[in-house]
Design a protein around this motif. Structure first.
Motif, PDB file in Angstrom:
ATOM      1  N   GLY A   7       0.837  -1.188   0.000  1.00  0.00           N
ATOM      2  CA  GLY A   7       0.000   0.000   0.000  1.00  0.00           C
ATOM      3  C   GLY A   7       0.874   1.240   0.000  1.00  0.00           C
ATOM      4  N   LYS A   8       0.349   2.317  -0.550  1.00  0.00           N
ATOM      5  CA  LYS A   8       1.180   3.513  -0.725  1.00  0.00           C
ATOM      6  C   LYS A   8       1.652   4.104   0.597  1.00  0.00           C
ATOM      7  N   LEU A   9       0.757   4.227   1.550  1.00  0.00           N
ATOM      8  CA  LEU A   9       1.169   4.835   2.821  1.00  0.00           C
ATOM      9  C   LEU A   9       2.124   3.941   3.605  1.00  0.00           C
ATOM     10  N   PRO A  10       1.789   2.648   3.828  1.00  0.00           N
ATOM     11  CA  PRO A  10       2.739   1.804   4.562  1.00  0.00           C
ATOM     12  C   PRO A  10       4.075   1.649   3.846  1.00  0.00           C
TER      13      PRO A  10
ATOM     14  N   GLY B  59       1.888   9.331  -3.459  1.00  0.00           N
ATOM     15  CA  GLY B  59       1.859  10.210  -4.621  1.00  0.00           C
ATOM     16  C   GLY B  59       0.883   9.680  -5.652  1.00  0.00           C
ATOM     17  N   HIS B  60       0.451  10.563  -6.551  1.00  0.00           N
ATOM     18  CA  HIS B  60      -0.432  10.129  -7.627  1.00  0.00           C
ATOM     19  C   HIS B  60       0.344   9.216  -8.575  1.00  0.00           C
ATOM     20  N   THR B  61      -0.269   8.130  -8.983  1.00  0.00           N
ATOM     21  CA  THR B  61       0.398   7.188  -9.875  1.00  0.00           C
ATOM     22  C   THR B  61       0.795   7.847 -11.179  1.00  0.00           C
TER      23      THR B  61
ATOM     24  N   GLY C  41      11.557   5.094   0.640  1.00  0.00           N
ATOM     25  CA  GLY C  41      10.377   5.888   0.376  1.00  0.00           C
ATOM     26  C   GLY C  41      10.206   7.007   1.389  1.00  0.00           C
ATOM     27  N   LEU C  42       8.993   7.535   1.480  1.00  0.00           N
ATOM     28  CA  LEU C  42       8.705   8.591   2.444  1.00  0.00           C
ATOM     29  C   LEU C  42       9.051   8.098   3.843  1.00  0.00           C
TER      30      LEU C  42
END
Length: 505
Positions: free
Chosen positions: A255-258, A263-265, A315-316
């Motif tokens: 998943g993007k957050l974990p 960001g937008h794909t 990543g973030l």
């Protein structure tokens, strides 16, 4: 050990991105068996003190030794992409609170297979060309201007390679752009591509002369230290894209957050397909205009982006402990190469040094985790495949690169999704959208009428083809040819008959 991204971040911490993402952020070889012995130009008194102190540590004496009696060295200069930002382990004194260069002992320059007695990493997260050039400015009170650092080390050691990675913190401002894209996603705003795409090439064009002058300054520093241009290798290296749009192909996609790939794909696709390639072409111009060696690693992280199976980038990431309370420096490690990414850099640099190539591209051709070097830049490798019967070009439909993307004919338009590279060694046919997507015979179904697709490159038999004259045939079924039945038909296997619709040039 690199810690998993901590996501208990506030929007305020994310907004601090713009001031933080240091580096990408805001702010064989010749043997040298007969090294030059030209006398060096005397240093300014304050630099001479530094040189003498370093010489004493190296040799037990402050004297400037003859070239042939010195230890050999490798040295990297530039910004966070090469300093080690994002690795998570940093040299004392570079992890705050007054110096955030984030130099890592696991940075690429320390891990190559190039024989050298000592390795130096003088790059600093957040550096721009003005922190590197002759007469430039210091980033921190306890730092030298990077060209001055080179001047010292070039007099104390026999430098075999100088690596420069710079430019993203000049006109391009990679960090603030990524920050804005992330912030827009988290605050439910639209994609950032429409905001930045129209002026992106102009930014690249503006920074190129600054990096060129930086390279010329480094040449001057080396000349003043008694070197001729042929006594060492000067390498200009670009940036790989840390993000991509195909994250959901990862069977373990978190998943993007974990996963930290927020960001937008569509922005991730623009970054991979347009923004990074434009910068890479700019760095190639720099190398050509200055006579430096050029390492094209724009495709090196394809298949290894954040949130992919074996990511080579962090990543973030929000470090809530350093500093405390959190501020802009808490997120500066985000979207930078991790330790595996620096290992890939080191492998590519080693291969380039040994190859004798003036330009070379590096990538992982079959998702093995092992980078391979190829002569020339990647822009020279990828070309359209035009069908002799229809005049159409082979196209990855929808400019997509996810697993299962249909491949077929379409009117030629010169777009990236109509460019292909045949790797004669791997016998694989790669899409220009990503080095990590190959033409694939689904389920190895070698029957007439089977339509091929794009799939994650893995080196398997159903991704291996031979080129015979202008035909393209599966290695496992060479009586079948890729065939374009009509200008906008899917690309299918059919019995080879020598017809024009089975010829591609």
């Amino acid at each position: 050990m690199t810690r998993r991204p901590t996501l208990r971040c506030t929007l305020a911490a994310v907004a601090a991105f713009a001031a933080a993402l240091g580096g990408v952020a805001a702010t064989g070889p010749t043997a040298q068996a007969d090294p030059r012995t030209t006398a060096s130009t005397p240093l300014a008194p304050e630099l001479e003190k530094v040189r003498a102190a370093e010489a004493t540590k190296l040799y037990g004496s402050a004297a400037e030794r003859p070239m042939a009696e010195r230890k050999t060295s490798l040295l990297s200069l530039g910004d966070s992409e090469i300093s080690g930002e994002g690795v998570g382990t940093y040299e004392p004194g570079t992890n705050g609170p007054d110096n955030w260069c984030h130099r890592s002992p696991d940075a690429a320059i320390h891990r190559t297979g190039i024989p050298a007695d000592v390795t130096y990493n003088v790059a600093c997260s957040g550096a721009y060309t003005g922190n590197i050039r002759i007469g430039g400015s210091k980033q921190y009170a306890d730092e030298l201007v990077q060209s001055d650092n080179l001047a010292v080390k070039a007099r104390n050691t026999r430098v075999k390679m100088v690596l420069l990675v710079a430019g993203a913190n000049d006109d391009l401002q990679f960090g603030p752009v990524i920050t804005d894209c992330v912030t827009r996603y988290l605050t439910l705003q639209g994609p950032c591509e429409p905001k930045y795409a129209p002026g992106w090439q102009a930014r690249v064009d503006a920074l190129v002369p600054k990096v060129e002058q930086t390279v010329r300054d480094l040449r001057t520093v080396m000349k003043d230290a008694g070197y001729a241009d042929g006594d060492y290798k000067l390498v200009v290296m670009g940036y790989p894209s840390p993000i991509g749009p195909d994250i959901e192909d990862n069977p373990d996609f978190p998943g993007k957050l974990p996963g930290g790939c927020v960001g937008h794909t569509s922005d991730s696709a623009w970054g991979r397909n347009t923004a990074v390639p434009a910068f890479e072409r700019g760095m190639r111009r720099v190398a050509r205009n200055t006579g430096a060696l050029y390492l094209d690693n724009s495709r090196l992280f394809h298949g290894h982006e954040v949130c992919m199976e074996d990511t080579w980038a962090r990543g973030l990431y929000v470090d809530l402990a350093n500093p405390f309370p959190p501020n802009a420096n808490s997120v500066r490690q985000s979207f930078h190469p991790n330790a595996r990414g620096h290992g890939a850099f080191a492998s590519c640099l080693t291969q380039l040094y040994r190859s004798g190539h003036r330009e070379a591209g590096c990538a992982d051709p079959a998702s093995t985790g092992t980078p391979a070097l190829y002569p020339g830049g990647w822009d020279d490798a990828y070309r359209p495949l035009k069908n002799a019967a229809t005049g159409a070009c082979v196209d990855a439909y929808g400019a997509a690169s996810a697993n299962g993307t249909q491949v077929g004919g379409w009117p030629c338009g010169g777009s990236r999704n109509q460019e292909w590279w045949y790797d004669a060694g791997q016998k694989s046919l790669h899409s220009a959208l990503t080095h990590d997507r190959c033409v694939d015979v689904p389920s190895a179904k070698y029957t007439a009428g089977t339509a091929v697709v794009l799939w994650n490159c893995h080196g398997g038999g159903n991704q291996q083809f031979v080129r015979s004259a202008e035909s393209i045939r599966p290695v496992a079924a060479q009586d079948l040819c890729l065939t374009l039945g009509s200008a906008e038909d899917a690309l299918r296997l059919q019995k080879c008959d020598g017809a024009a619709n089975q010829r591609f040039a």
